[in-house]
Each structure stands twice: as structure tokens, then as C-alpha cells.
Design a protein around this motif. Structure first.
Motif, mmCIF file in Angstrom:
data_model
loop_
_atom_site.group_PDB
_atom_site.id
_atom_site.type_symbol
_atom_site.label_atom_id
_atom_site.label_comp_id
_atom_site.label_asym_id
_atom_site.label_seq_id
_atom_site.Cartn_x
_atom_site.Cartn_y
_atom_site.Cartn_z
ATOM 1 N N VAL A 9 0.837 -1.204 0.000
ATOM 2 C CA VAL A 9 0.000 0.000 0.000
ATOM 3 C C VAL A 9 0.872 1.254 0.000
ATOM 4 C CG1 VAL A 9 -1.870 1.216 1.186
ATOM 5 C CG2 VAL A 9 -1.741 -1.286 1.283
ATOM 6 N N PHE A 10 0.368 2.284 -0.661
ATOM 7 C CA PHE A 10 1.030 3.576 -0.828
ATOM 8 C C PHE A 10 2.266 3.451 -1.719
ATOM 9 C CE2 PHE A 10 -1.081 4.433 3.394
ATOM 10 C CZ PHE A 10 -2.030 5.299 2.882
ATOM 11 N N HIS A 75 -3.355 2.324 6.156
ATOM 12 C CA HIS A 75 -2.928 1.462 5.046
ATOM 13 C C HIS A 75 -3.688 0.137 5.034
ATOM 14 C CE1 HIS A 75 -0.078 -1.230 7.267
ATOM 15 N NE2 HIS A 75 -0.064 -1.924 6.151
ATOM 16 N N GLY A 220 -1.174 5.435 7.047
ATOM 17 C CA GLY A 220 -2.310 6.237 6.603
ATOM 18 C C GLY A 220 -2.980 7.003 7.719
ATOM 19 N N THR A 269 -1.909 0.902 -4.809
ATOM 20 C CA THR A 269 -1.830 -0.392 -4.133
ATOM 21 C C THR A 269 -1.430 -1.460 -5.140
ATOM 22 O OG1 THR A 269 -4.199 -0.720 -4.520
ATOM 23 C CG2 THR A 269 -3.566 0.153 -2.370
#
Length: 279
Positions: A9-10, A75, A220, A269
Motif C-alpha cells: 500500500v502507498f 494502510h 495512513g 496499491t
């Protein structure tokens, strides 16, 4: 055997973001089984997709660190949403999906090739007592002149946010000192942020987290609360990109946007693992 995904993620490149383990169709698992599996994965978070209990939600999510359950985390929200969609999930609303979790309902929307969640309201905000700031800075090897201001950024995990002099000061902190936070009696969920002087990235972020995690690669929830804090104060614009994970060799990029009263937290992602797990 239950369906299983692991999502980075990210990031748009596998291995450069923050992974989350996602167990699908997990209604048959009890809390002890979830906690044990989260300890076994040893990732910062492991999530479990469940049937929602309210009609407005598309699914329910439980989020565990190796040390226990969280009411919300950023996340895992985006990674679990991606896993749910890839498994054939169809949002009740065409333009966004709704996650039920410990803090309530969280909207997630597609944003070009990103997914973005609507940041929940902070459970605690406002300035941090100077004595608590001093305990944290001492544990991390910082000096008083390194800290511009400190603010509570708690939207579930319990973050304390410290705005440091600049991005270079953030990156210079020795991450091996993170274990001293809880051991010294200092607050143990700490986010360090510093402004970049120029370039496409406006902010450098680092997050220190207990429970065996140490430094979190990309966070996140922290980025969400920092945006609510620093955009409202005029330190950051309504739309910016934050970098996180640099000190760990990652290349996390978090896209923040204030739209009216809502702060959206987005990122790319990558699904890295698809399979089943024997739970």
C-alpha cells in the motif's frame, strides 16, 4: 482454507510500500484466532474481512497488530479495500465503497488509479503538554530546538505528532531508538513530520509504533491526522503529497486532499500475493 491476499500500500512498486495481510470470509474466526494469526504474520497490521452488521456498509473490517486490535488504521483500510474489490466485491454505491470498523463507517473512493479513504475525525487533538514532548524528544535523541510544535493526532491508534524543523531533521533521527519510547515512559506512538523545501513531495513522515513493529513504513492514519492538523493551520496546502519510508529504503507516497470538511487520504496499491490460508 480461507482466501488470502497480501497487498503493498502507498506504492506502485511491490516491495516499496507497506504490506498488509488480508484474510477474506473470516466470519468463522474468533478474536483469539485473529490475534494469533496477526502475531504469526508479524506485519504491522493483519486484517479480516467480515460480513457487515449495518446496511450502509459493504464489509466489516477488524484490524490487528502483533500486539492487539486497532479500531482504525489507514494502510490496512486501503489494502483491504483493494483485496475486497479484486475478490469480486461490488460496492452498494457506484462511486465509492463503505467500510465498517471500530471507529464506525469509513468511505473509500477510487481517485484515478488511487484508492482514497475519508479520514475519520480525531478522537484527540490539540497541543501536547511540554513535559510529554520532552520525554519523547529525549528518548529519540532530539533537542528542544528541533521541535516546532507538537499536536495530538489520535484517530484510533493514538498518535502524538511532532513537527520538526525540516525533512532533514526527521530523516536524521536514529530509528533504533524507537524502543526507548515505551521503555522510558514516553508516549510510544509518535509521528515525526518535517517540511521539504521544494519538489513534488511537501512533507517527510516517520512513524514509531510499539508491539514489535518499531518504525512503520507508511502510515495512513498518521498522515490523515497530520493533514487535518497542518492544513487547518495553514502550514500545508489543501492538496499535497507526503513521503514516508525513506529511512527504511521504501518509497511510500501518500496523497492528501482537503475537500470541504473531508480529508481524503489516497495511495496506489499492489496485490503481491493471492492464495489461501489454513485457518
Amino acid at each position: 482454507m480461507l482466501p488470502f491476499s497480501q497487498v503493498d500500500v502507498f506504492t506502485d512498486t511491490l516491495g516499496l510500500g507497506n504490506p498488509v495481510a488480508v484474510v477474506h470470509d473470516a466470519d468463522g474466526l474468533d478474536e483469539d484466532a485473529m490475534a494469533a494469526f496477526a502475531r504469526w504474520t508479524n506485519l504491522s497490521e493483519t486484517t479480516f474481512l467480515l460480513t457487515p452488521t449495518v446496511p450502509d456498509a459493504d464489509y466489516r473490517l477488524r484490524i490487528f497488530t502483533p500486539g492487539g486490535e486497532l479500531p482504525f488504521a489507514g494502510h490496512p483500510t486501503l489494502g483491504s479495500a483493494r483485496a475486497w474489490l479484486e475478490a469480486g466485491g461490488q460496492p452498494r454505491s457506484g462511486d465509492r465503497l463503505v467500510q465498517e470498523c471500530g471507529v464506525g463507517l469509513v468511505a473509500v473512493r477510487p481517485d484515478d488509479d488511487l484508492l482514497a479513504f475519508a479520514a475519520p475525525e480525531r478522537m484527540r487533538s490539540g497541543p501536547v503538554d511540554p513535559a510529554e514532548v520532552e520525554a519523547v524528544t529525549s528518548a529519540l535523541g532530539l533537542h528542544a530546538h528541533d521541535v516546532v510544535t507538537a499536536h495530538w493526532c489520535d484517530n484510533g491508534p493514538g498518535w502524538m505528532g511532532l513537527l520538526l524543523r525540516d525533512a532533514a531533521t526527521v530523516l536524521a533521527v536514529d530509528g533504533d531508538r524507537a524502543h526507548l519510547l515505551g521503555a522510558s515512559g514516553a508516549h510510544d506512538k509518535v509521528g515525526l513530520v518535517g517540511l521539504h523545501p521544494d519538489g513534488d513531495v511537501a512533507l517527510e513522515v516517520r512513524a514509531f509504533f510499539p508491539g514489535g513493529v518499531g518504525e512503520d513504513p507508511v502510515t495512513g492514519s498518521l498522515n490523515a491526522a497530520v493533514a487535518q492538523w497542518l492544513v487547518a493551520e495553514g502550514t500545508l496546502p489543501d492538496r499535497y503529497v507526503a513521503a514516508q519510508g525513506t529511512a527504511l529504503g521504501r518509497r511510500g507516497r501518500v496523497h492528501l486532499e482537503r475537500d470541504g470538511d473531508t480529508t481524503w487520504v489516497g495511495g496506489r496499491t499492489v496485490v503481491g500475493i493471492r492464495g489461501t490460508v489454513a485457518l
